[in-house]
Design an enzyme around this catalytic site. Structure first.
Site, PDB file in Angstrom:
ATOM      1  N   ARG A  26       8.484  -4.382   8.150  1.00 42.06           N
ATOM      2  CA  ARG A  26       7.566  -4.419   7.007  1.00 42.06           C
ATOM      3  C   ARG A  26       7.028  -5.830   6.806  1.00 42.06           C
ATOM      4  O   ARG A  26       5.835  -6.017   6.538  1.00 42.06           O
ATOM      5  CB  ARG A  26       8.273  -3.925   5.731  1.00 42.06           C
ATOM      6  N   LYS A  49      -1.691  -4.542 -11.066  1.00 42.51           N
ATOM      7  CA  LYS A  49      -2.216  -3.176 -10.969  1.00 42.51           C
ATOM      8  C   LYS A  49      -1.203  -2.190 -11.530  1.00 42.51           C
ATOM      9  O   LYS A  49       0.005  -2.360 -11.361  1.00 42.51           O
ATOM     10  CB  LYS A  49      -2.516  -2.814  -9.512  1.00 42.51           C
ATOM     11  N   GLU A 102      -5.714   1.862 -13.126  1.00 45.62           N
ATOM     12  CA  GLU A 102      -6.041   2.863 -12.106  1.00 45.62           C
ATOM     13  C   GLU A 102      -5.697   4.276 -12.576  1.00 45.62           C
ATOM     14  O   GLU A 102      -4.560   4.720 -12.447  1.00 45.62           O
ATOM     15  CB  GLU A 102      -5.293   2.567 -10.800  1.00 45.62           C
ATOM     16  N   LYS A 154      -9.917   0.617 -11.410  1.00 48.66           N
ATOM     17  CA  LYS A 154      -9.797   1.195 -10.073  1.00 48.66           C
ATOM     18  C   LYS A 154      -9.997   2.699 -10.207  1.00 48.66           C
ATOM     19  O   LYS A 154      -9.180   3.400 -10.812  1.00 48.66           O
ATOM     20  CB  LYS A 154      -8.433   0.877  -9.456  1.00 48.66           C
TER      21      LYS A 154
END
Length: 338
Positions: free
Chosen positions: A50, A138, A179, A221
């Protein structure tokens, strides 16, 4: 009460992220989510793989020409490059703004619906020194489409949560991205998608104002307005652009500096094509329309790399090409060869 200098910094950061057609790379997948993508390509889901995948993305030469911000998962803030440089430093050196995913996922809310969680310790997490390099954040809520769903209660609850997150972020100097994702799976029509999208966005703006969120210091978003994946209804980029822009013009005030679209299950070609079509539409708008893509930008990178370091250069080339196309789409110039 936030002072004028504080508000000015929020507004300037929001605008900087999307300047010159730039967009956002959403690299905030959890280890579990990224692991599912790895598994499909035979890549072992280890912390090292990752880390290496993220380094491939962030060290791509010239990526700062097309990417103004990158959203990170908490794990990434603790990782370094192969040479020992913090991954966040790779982005800072390129002038790319750093974001942090702050919601803690979804829990059940009534029948077949979900609400996002994580408000209980959000203020403490925003103040954490671990995320000192972050300038924006976010938070994602998800809306399913079935008969009678999403319910008005679910829309209100999720939008209230998004607004409370937004004001906490702003008080801590972070530009919040809100979002409200419309889940692509389902057999709903484009007309229903348009109607519910309008309802969600108008409710979101109501709660943002109720919580006294500084509107020029927040980014939205949004999902493209399309029919569901299980629907037989066909649509063109032009039709998606018309319905999506109509929904935005009906609900989003001029003070919002920018709206970024998620790919939301659409392939790279479709997601960028829709963005280009929207930016070619005529309409009296003040906000920037750009992208905040994850898989639409990185699927090709992952498929090329496949855990083999000899493929890194080619994988980075694909990221650069895809990001360039997305940036052109944000300017409505995808097919302009000049």
């Amino acid at each position: 009460m936030m002072d004028c200098d504080h508000l000015l910094r929020l507004g300037m950061t929001a605008k900087k992220i999307l300047e010159n057609g730039k967009g956002i790379l959403a690299a905030d997948e959890t280890p579990k989510t990224l692991g599912r993508r790895f598994e499909k390509l035979g890549i072992t889901n280890t912390e090292e793989n990752r880390r290496k995948f993220r380094e491939i993305l962030f060290s791509t030469k010239g990526i700062e020409r097309y990417i103004g911000g990158v959203i990170l998962n908490q794990e990434t803030f603790e990782q370094t490059s192969g040479s020992g440089v913090p991954l966040t430093e790779l982005l800072k050196k390129k002038g790319i703004e750093i974001g942090i995913k702050l919601d803690k996922g979804l829990i059940d809310y009534k029948e077949k619906e979900k609400i996002s969680v994580g408000l209980e310790d959000l203020d403490l997490r925003c103040k954490s020194s671990a995320f000192k390099d972050a300038t924006f954040a976010k938070w994602r809520s998800l809306f399913y489409f079935y008969d009678g769903i999403p319910s008005e209660d679910c829309i209100n609850e999720n939008c209230s949560i998004l607004a409370k997150y937004a004001i906490i972020c702003q008080k801590n100097g972070l530009v919040p991205i809100v979002e409200p994702e419309v889940f692509l799976e389902g057999d709903y029509s484009m007309k229903r998608s348009y109607e519910v999208t309008r309802q969600i966005l108008s409710t979101l703006m109501k709660y943002l104002n109720y919580e006294l969120v500084y509107i020029p210091g927040v980014l939205i978003k949004a999902s493209y307005v399309t029919s569901g994946q299980l629907s037989n209804e066909k649509y063109t980029p032009k039709k998606v652009a018309t319905f999506t822009l109509r929904a935005l013009l009906s609900t989003i005030p001029c003070g919002i500096p920018g709206i970024v679209f998620l790919s939301g299950g659409h392939g790279s070609e479709d997601a960028i094509g829709f963005l280009n079509a929207i930016n070619m539409e005529r309409g009296c708008r003040t906000w920037s329309l750009s992208f905040s893509f994850a898989r639409a930008l990185t699927d090709g990178v992952l498929e090329t790399w496949r855990g083999d370091d000899s493929n890194i250069e080619e994988a980075q080339k694909i990221l650069l090409e895809t990001s360039f196309k997305a940036c052109r789409g944000a300017e409505g110039k995808l097919w302009d060869q000049e």
